[in-house]
Design a protein around this motif. Structure first.
Motif, PDB file in Angstrom:
ATOM      1  N   CYS A 246     -65.425   1.944  28.995  1.00 25.79           N
ATOM      2  CA  CYS A 246     -64.815   2.113  30.311  1.00 25.79           C
ATOM      3  C   CYS A 246     -63.324   1.799  30.267  1.00 25.79           C
ATOM      4  O   CYS A 246     -62.527   2.482  30.920  1.00 25.79           O
ATOM      5  N   GLY A 247     -62.951   0.782  29.481  1.00 25.97           N
ATOM      6  CA  GLY A 247     -61.534   0.470  29.330  1.00 25.97           C
ATOM      7  C   GLY A 247     -60.776   1.639  28.740  1.00 25.97           C
ATOM      8  O   GLY A 247     -59.691   2.016  29.214  1.00 25.97           O
ATOM      9  N   LEU A 248     -61.349   2.259  27.719  1.00 30.84           N
ATOM     10  CA  LEU A 248     -60.701   3.399  27.078  1.00 30.84           C
ATOM     11  C   LEU A 248     -60.618   4.581  28.035  1.00 30.84           C
ATOM     12  O   LEU A 248     -59.569   5.244  28.129  1.00 30.84           O
ATOM     13  N   LEU A 249     -61.710   4.861  28.738  1.00 28.88           N
ATOM     14  CA  LEU A 249     -61.712   5.980  29.682  1.00 28.88           C
ATOM     15  C   LEU A 249     -60.712   5.754  30.814  1.00 28.88           C
ATOM     16  O   LEU A 249     -60.036   6.692  31.242  1.00 28.88           O
ATOM     17  N   ALA A 250     -60.624   4.508  31.287  1.00 32.40           N
ATOM     18  CA  ALA A 250     -59.673   4.196  32.352  1.00 32.40           C
ATOM     19  C   ALA A 250     -58.249   4.458  31.880  1.00 32.40           C
ATOM     20  O   ALA A 250     -57.440   5.050  32.605  1.00 32.40           O
ATOM     21  N   SER A 251     -57.957   4.043  30.646  1.00 31.28           N
ATOM     22  CA  SER A 251     -56.620   4.291  30.105  1.00 31.28           C
ATOM     23  C   SER A 251     -56.374   5.784  29.938  1.00 31.28           C
ATOM     24  O   SER A 251     -55.277   6.277  30.213  1.00 31.28           O
ATOM     25  N   LEU A 252     -57.392   6.503  29.489  1.00 28.95           N
ATOM     26  CA  LEU A 252     -57.276   7.956  29.336  1.00 28.95           C
ATOM     27  C   LEU A 252     -56.994   8.591  30.693  1.00 28.95           C
ATOM     28  O   LEU A 252     -56.141   9.487  30.802  1.00 28.95           O
ATOM     29  N   PHE A 253     -57.681   8.124  31.725  1.00 28.95           N
ATOM     30  CA  PHE A 253     -57.479   8.650  33.075  1.00 28.95           C
ATOM     31  C   PHE A 253     -56.031   8.451  33.515  1.00 28.95           C
ATOM     32  O   PHE A 253     -55.387   9.381  34.024  1.00 28.95           O
ATOM     33  N   ILE A 254     -55.508   7.245  33.274  1.00 29.94           N
ATOM     34  CA  ILE A 254     -54.130   6.951  33.679  1.00 29.94           C
ATOM     35  C   ILE A 254     -53.150   7.803  32.877  1.00 29.94           C
ATOM     36  O   ILE A 254     -52.171   8.324  33.417  1.00 29.94           O
ATOM     37  N   TYR A 255     -53.462   7.992  31.585  1.00 27.13           N
ATOM     38  CA  TYR A 255     -52.611   8.820  30.723  1.00 27.13           C
ATOM     39  C   TYR A 255     -52.600  10.261  31.227  1.00 27.13           C
ATOM     40  O   TYR A 255     -51.539  10.883  31.339  1.00 27.13           O
ATOM     41  N   MET A 256     -53.779  10.797  31.554  1.00 28.31           N
ATOM     42  CA  MET A 256     -53.882  12.162  32.054  1.00 28.31           C
ATOM     43  C   MET A 256     -53.085  12.320  33.333  1.00 28.31           C
ATOM     44  O   MET A 256     -52.327  13.266  33.505  1.00 28.31           O
ATOM     45  N   TYR A 257     -53.272  11.353  34.254  1.00 28.34           N
ATOM     46  CA  TYR A 257     -52.557  11.414  35.525  1.00 28.34           C
ATOM     47  C   TYR A 257     -51.047  11.476  35.280  1.00 28.34           C
ATOM     48  O   TYR A 257     -50.345  12.306  35.861  1.00 28.34           O
ATOM     49  N   SER A 258     -50.565  10.593  34.387  1.00 26.75           N
ATOM     50  CA  SER A 258     -49.123  10.549  34.135  1.00 26.75           C
ATOM     51  C   SER A 258     -48.635  11.882  33.561  1.00 26.75           C
ATOM     52  O   SER A 258     -47.580  12.384  33.952  1.00 26.75           O
ATOM     53  N   LYS A 259     -49.413  12.430  32.609  1.00 23.73           N
ATOM     54  CA  LYS A 259     -49.013  13.694  31.982  1.00 23.73           C
ATOM     55  C   LYS A 259     -48.968  14.820  33.008  1.00 23.73           C
ATOM     56  O   LYS A 259     -48.013  15.604  33.046  1.00 23.73           O
ATOM     57  N   ILE A 260     -50.005  14.909  33.862  1.00 20.70           N
ATOM     58  CA  ILE A 260     -50.055  15.963  34.881  1.00 20.70           C
ATOM     59  C   ILE A 260     -48.887  15.806  35.840  1.00 20.70           C
ATOM     60  O   ILE A 260     -48.204  16.773  36.179  1.00 20.70           O
ATOM     61  N   TYR A 261     -48.625  14.554  36.232  1.00 18.14           N
ATOM     62  CA  TYR A 261     -47.523  14.303  37.163  1.00 18.14           C
ATOM     63  C   TYR A 261     -46.198  14.760  36.561  1.00 18.14           C
ATOM     64  O   TYR A 261     -45.392  15.421  37.216  1.00 18.14           O
ATOM     65  N   THR A 262     -45.967  14.386  35.305  1.00 17.78           N
ATOM     66  CA  THR A 262     -44.709  14.752  34.649  1.00 17.78           C
ATOM     67  C   THR A 262     -44.598  16.269  34.527  1.00 17.78           C
ATOM     68  O   THR A 262     -43.532  16.852  34.779  1.00 17.78           O
ATOM     69  N   TRP A 263     -45.689  16.912  34.133  1.00 12.37           N
ATOM     70  CA  TRP A 263     -45.666  18.371  33.972  1.00 12.37           C
ATOM     71  C   TRP A 263     -45.329  19.043  35.289  1.00 12.37           C
ATOM     72  O   TRP A 263     -44.499  19.951  35.355  1.00 12.37           O
ATOM     73  N   LYS A 264     -45.970  18.573  36.367  1.00 14.69           N
ATOM     74  CA  LYS A 264     -45.731  19.164  37.679  1.00 14.69           C
ATOM     75  C   LYS A 264     -44.294  18.976  38.127  1.00 14.69           C
ATOM     76  O   LYS A 264     -43.697  19.862  38.747  1.00 14.69           O
ATOM     77  N   LYS A 265     -43.747  17.806  37.795  1.00 12.47           N
ATOM     78  CA  LYS A 265     -42.372  17.515  38.183  1.00 12.47           C
ATOM     79  C   LYS A 265     -41.410  18.480  37.490  1.00 12.47           C
ATOM     80  O   LYS A 265     -40.444  18.966  38.097  1.00 12.47           O
ATOM     81  N   HIS A 266     -41.674  18.769  36.223  1.00  9.57           N
ATOM     82  CA  HIS A 266     -40.795  19.660  35.467  1.00  9.57           C
ATOM     83  C   HIS A 266     -40.982  21.122  35.857  1.00  9.57           C
ATOM     84  O   HIS A 266     -40.108  21.934  35.604  1.00  9.57           O
ATOM     85  N   ASN A 267     -42.149  21.471  36.411  1.00  6.29           N
ATOM     86  CA  ASN A 267     -42.418  22.881  36.728  1.00  6.29           C
ATOM     87  C   ASN A 267     -42.567  23.098  38.227  1.00  6.29           C
ATOM     88  O   ASN A 267     -43.248  24.015  38.653  1.00  6.29           O
ATOM     89  N   GLN A 268     -41.885  22.253  39.019  1.00  6.46           N
ATOM     90  CA  GLN A 268     -42.012  22.335  40.458  1.00  6.46           C
ATOM     91  C   GLN A 268     -41.578  23.702  40.996  1.00  6.46           C
ATOM     92  O   GLN A 268     -42.250  24.270  41.869  1.00  6.46           O
ATOM     93  N   ASP A 269     -40.488  24.214  40.448  1.00  7.35           N
ATOM     94  CA  ASP A 269     -39.976  25.503  40.919  1.00  7.35           C
ATOM     95  C   ASP A 269     -40.986  26.612  40.661  1.00  7.35           C
ATOM     96  O   ASP A 269     -41.248  27.453  41.525  1.00  7.35           O
ATOM     97  N   PHE A 270     -41.578  26.583  39.483  1.00  4.18           N
ATOM     98  CA  PHE A 270     -42.568  27.591  39.096  1.00  4.18           C
ATOM     99  C   PHE A 270     -43.767  27.548  40.056  1.00  4.18           C
ATOM    100  O   PHE A 270     -44.237  28.590  40.544  1.00  4.18           O
TER     101      PHE A 270
END
Lengths: 706, 706
Positions: A246-270
């Motif tokens: 569960c600790g690993l999955l929780a960290s993976l979840f936070i990592y995924m969220y951060s990656k998606i957030y960053t990607w969306k921020k960079h491709n907001q115009d698109f």
């Protein structure tokens, strides 16, 4: 304990999920009210499967869209969890826009739509936020207003109400208090402990009374009841594995969220190019398309948790069938759990990047329950002859551990124990949560800290400056406004107009910046109004008078001069006679004051901002009779230290905390965190050389961090 | 919940109390081992009642006497609860005598005797103390030694182990952590939260595994199992009354304790006159005389709690009979409870003034259970037709509320919920505890704070100075030792010999006390040993040499001179050549140094303590050749700031927190509490004018308080 069939689990009566979660409208397949049958007939009738699928997608998208419109068009402050904003407030950065009553209305409406749409989101954050707004609104009502003026008391009050918010979400008063302490604070004063518990208890009593009819017990839907558990077996290892997983999955979840957030921020115009509100529509549509075909993915989180916690071996098999029937193999609960974890983890990580109100606790709770159930069912497969393996107990451990891992709160263990109303799994639950938190802390920050960082909210403990090379000298503001001990009303007004800080430094003179103390904005404003009252004289009126007609203005000025030099002729003579002695003490002869102002002007060059007021005065001096007499009146010299001695309402803090130029910023941050306050004064041999503002530190800290 | 008889209470299997409390030897009337029958035959056989009574008294007095001898003759640090001592340590006043391994041995032995004697005392305090000593002992073992050197980490480690101590006492890991936080701290860093929970969890897992055999479950003896509770009735009012009643009784208990303590203090000579160890013998004898005739008073606390929590309406009636049979009326449980509360409250208040190891939690737990039972049974009498009144549930609420009220901990609620393994009474328990704490806080301090005050332990938050009239100037030490920037080894040694503080201030010079920074004792010691190594020269050897024979001394000194002025001839030349450049930087020509020392002498008069080292040097100068050359060598001038620039191991804290003379003591106390540390420097325009030590503040604060 009196159950005749030992080693099996006794199940509490199943509560229809619509009682537990009234807002989860569309997908609750156990609720079959007439209205729902009209809008969306049962999925089992095969002939209109396509119509059902389509209407499901349309409803999901429409509700999510409504929520998003509310947030984007009407009230952006209502977006997201709300916990990060409160965390920032509790760390000392007051932000009134977050806790205004109008935010409450839009947050409630937005949450209704977003939570009801079927997006994979929770509601604990918004509940806490709503409680805080309610508390703040109450504090602005008259009987409580004196609490609101005290910064510390206001914070304590808000913190107590946050505890109530969690208590209301989960029906767990103890866990609620501890959870709100853990997610909003960096340290906690024990003396506030009682207050928070008192609030939460009142809330819990209220809930108990409101929901006391036996058929409608919100709090009973998660109840479990296990026989005693023997830990001295291989199961201890399995619980440890659940915790680590569960600790690993929780960290993976936070990592995924951060990656998606960053990607969306960079491709907001698109994203915007495709369609306005594109992201919300796409995510809602994808959610609906994926979750509809598999019945158990369509379940609301509360129902999913209920099945994971209670359905087992011939008990509640109806519920369990929802999970296993959709699978290609017979009874393959393992595969169903795996799919649930995979799909929900990704959907939740995507959903919490949307501009809608959301929480993350309940989806993670359901995912964690599936993780635990997965481990439990695996254990049953591996050790088929061992008697006391309860896969449902593993689900309880998993749910607590995943939530604990993502939010980094040990209190998740307390919340789940209160929720299940069962202490048998106390030690495994605590073990799972502690391990999950520990693993998570090794890998990344908590999900709330990530929200906070992405929102760009100011928060002190984030500013981590490892080296001692950055010192006070590097971050302090060298250009600052101050009040000299002997000053003019115009100058005080100018400082008040240009400085937002609460505490304004008083120095000896412009030549000698020896720090005498600090004075509050309020006191300075009172000083001005005191002298205005004394001379029936407003700083702004002469200029207005000049615009209306100069003749009138001169008369006004003359009458003021009269007041000052000969009080007895004035209408307010009774009042003024009493105060005349101290006026003469506070006011210094004009000739001296002008000399001093001249000398001040020379040293003012070093203070770019500070000099404007004096230039105003000099401009006035050069522009004819009216302005000259006007400026002379403005130059009535006030000795603030004398005023303090004679007027109890003039309070100077003669011992502001001052630091040396060489103090490392790390130490300064520590002082801000522990001592509170917003400003520190940098002195060199008693001379004020700079001011450090908490906000500046955070900004520079962020820069340094990147 | 699957029990067919609703509205009645299901009882867990009764566990013989000897398993639960092995140390409660004599009075456990349920344990009937052969040994006990020989020493003290059953009370029921009427013919030797007198012999039983006598032997009961003799045993009680003898055991209490043993415990008291251990404490008074062998180890006074083992007396009392231990929680106040730890509270003082966590507030920043390190006291190694409290946490030494030998205290552990005597505390365990003393507790065995005192707890076993039958005095009305508990064991939670000693358990916490024992855990702390174990932790501290482990920290002195090599692999953990680097933790012990860091003051903060050591405190965190001890705090975590305290949590374990409570967890072990009550078998409640969550309550344990929260309880130890509440009783030992004033504020709590959230980052330590996880560590404390990890420790407690490991402890809980260990206990679970060690005691996992079904027939010997320490933790099951208090288990309750209630049917669901409807709060929306008159019962809510009854729970509120229980809470308030317990709050009042807790305050009364603390008041009684304080009064007895004060009386004993004033009449110490009178008590000693009667007999040595008089108080212990008298209290033990009175306890035995009072408790023997009434069987239920003789019960150990665990058995009493077990009866109160479980025995009811035809279940466990055997146990209940012990209470009701001794009464004049039939079945008058009300009277029995009333007597129990009265007798035990007084006996406990008296017992905790004795010089034996004691806790207060478990006796209060039993008294509280009786209070709750009393209210519950009254409710049953008043509302005979109401169905869901459980007097046993009231006992649970009362036990938690009285403990919460006396210790002022909300976590008492968590402890009892973990102990009873039942969440049904969550809300009433929390309500009772919160009310009891609140009432208590209005009336007096917690029992632990009273212990702390009576022991005279230093503790910052107690120093409450309401007015701002007491400022830094009034409490600071004006005579203090410092190191000047350019100093001599002899002077450094003198400062080290006379100052106990960890941080020693460095000032510009004796004329100009401008505060440059602080340097640690350790660094100064290293500076001395560095120069000793450099010159193969010990500060102490010349004086020793002089005693042995002056001829030898001169040779030693000459060779030192040689080393200094001409490194190449030395055996250590390889080492010294590398360092020679910086020696010349650090050492200033002698002529200059002597001039400076002369001028220093003039200003020294203001510093009475600080001047001794210089007078030593001058005495040396006047007393012949040998001493002269000796003193000249001692006067090698070291520039500490230069040394810092060239040696990475010389660390000067250039930004000590300095305050102004006008800072109110209230603010200083706040800074000590929040920032930690032991010393604050008072400056005026950069000049060091005084030093404020945390210990001094506490002493002056106590004076001010009285």
């Amino acid at each position: 304990m009196s159950s005749p069939s030992s080693n099996t689990i006794k199940y509490s009566k199943m509560i229809s999920s619509k009682h537990g979660y009234k807002k989860s409208r569309v997908k609750s397949n156990t609720s079959d009210s007439d209205l729902l049958n009209i809008v969306m007939p049962k999925a089992d009738t095969a002939d209109n499967y396509f119509f059902q699928y389509l209407s499901f997608i349309v409803w999901t998208v429409a509700l999510a869209f409504c929520s998003s419109v509310i947030i984007k068009k009407l009230c952006y402050a209502a977006a997201g969890s709300g916990i990060p904003d409160l965390k920032s407030i509790f760390s000392g950065f007051w932000n009134s826009s977050v806790v205004q009553p109008r935010v409450l209305i839009w947050k409630v409406l937005g949450l209704l739509f977003s939570y009801g749409s079927g997006l994979s989101i929770g509601k604990e954050g918004p509940y806490i936020h709503i409680s805080a707004i309610l508390a703040n609104t109450l504090l602005n009502i008259k009987p409580f207003k004196n609490i609101a003026t005290n910064e510390t008391q206001r914070s304590q009050m808000l913190a107590s109400c946050c505890a109530l918010g969690v208590a209301a979400t989960f029906g767990s008063p103890i866990g609620g208090v501890l959870f709100s302490i853990e997610v909003t604070g960096t340290y906690y004063l024990i003396q506030n402990y009682w207050r928070a518990f008192f609030t939460a208890t009142v809330g819990a009593v209220g809930i108990k009374i409101l929901l006391s009819t036996p058929s409608n017990d919100l709090l009973e839907s998660y109840r479990t009841s296990f026989e005693s558990l023997n830990l001295a077996t291989v199961q201890l290892l399995a619980f440890i594995i659940t915790g680590i997983l569960c600790g690993l999955l929780a960290s993976l979840f936070i990592y995924m969220y951060s990656k998606i957030y960053t990607w969306k921020k960079h491709n907001q115009d698109f994203i915007k190019k495709i369609t306005p509100y594109g992201e919300v529509i796409i995510v809602a549509a994808v959610t609906a398309v994926i979750t509809f075909p598999l019945k158990f993915l369509r379940l609301d989180h509360a129902s999913a948790v209920h099945t994971m916690f209670t359905a087992h071996d011939g008990v509640n098999t109806e519920e369990l069938k929802v999970w296993t029937d959709s699978m290609p193999f017979n009874n393959s609960i393992l595969l169903a759990c795996f799919l649930y974890i995979l799909v929900k983890l990704v959907l939740t990580a995507v959903s919490v990047t949307l501009p809608v109100p959301y929480g993350i606790y309940i989806p993670l709770f359901a995912i964690g329950a599936a993780v635990g159930r997965f481990v439990g069912e695996s254990m049953k497969l591996i050790f088929p002859h061992m008697k006391d393996i309860y896969p449902t107990g593993y689900a309880v451990v998993g749910a607590a551990a995943l939530c604990g891992g993502a939010t980094r709160t040990v209190s998740s263990a307390v919340i789940i124990l209160e929720l299940t109303n069962d202490m048998t799994f106390l030690v495994p639950v605590l073990l799972g949560v502690v391990l999950s938190c520990g693993i998570g802390n090794l890998l990344n920050h908590s999900i709330y800290d990530c929200f906070l960082r992405n929102k760009g909210l100011p928060y002190l403990p984030f500013v981590k400056i490892k080296s001692d090379s950055l010192v006070a000298k590097d971050v302090m503001k060298r250009e600052f406004r101050y009040v000299t001990r002997k000053t003019t009303l115009l100058r005080i007004q100018s400082v008040l107009d240009n400085v937002l800080d609460y505490a304004i430094p008083i120095v000896e003179s412009d030549d000698n910046l020896f720090l005498i103390g600090t004075i509050s904005r309020t006191t300075l404003e009172e000083v001005i109004s005191y002298h205005e009252r004394l001379h029936s004289y407003s700083l702004k009126s002469p200029i207005e008078g000049e615009e209306d007609g100069s003749g009138n203005t001169i008369i006004t000025i003359n009458s003021q001069n009269h007041n000052y030099y000969d009080n007895n002729d004035n209408d307010n003579s009774l009042l003024l006679q009493e105060e005349s002695s101290q006026i003469e003490m506070n006011l210094i002869p004009k000739s001296e004051s002008i000399d001093q102002l001249d000398s001040n002007q020379q040293t003012q060059s070093q203070l770019q901002n500070g000099s404007t007021d004096h230039q105003d005065i000099n401009n006035n001096n050069n522009s004819g009779d009216i302005r000259s007499s006007l400026s002379l009146n403005n130059e009535i010299i006030i000795d603030i230290v004398h005023m303090e001695l004679q007027n109890p309402w003039v309070v100077i803090d003669t011992s502001p905390i001052h630091i040396v130029e060489s103090m490392p910023v790390r130490k300064i941050i520590f002082m801000f965190m522990m001592l509170g306050g917003n400003v520190l004064f940098v002195t060199n041999k008693g001379q004020l050389v700079g001011i450090i503002n908490k906000t500046d530190i955070v900004q520079k800290g962020y820069l340094h961090h990147k």
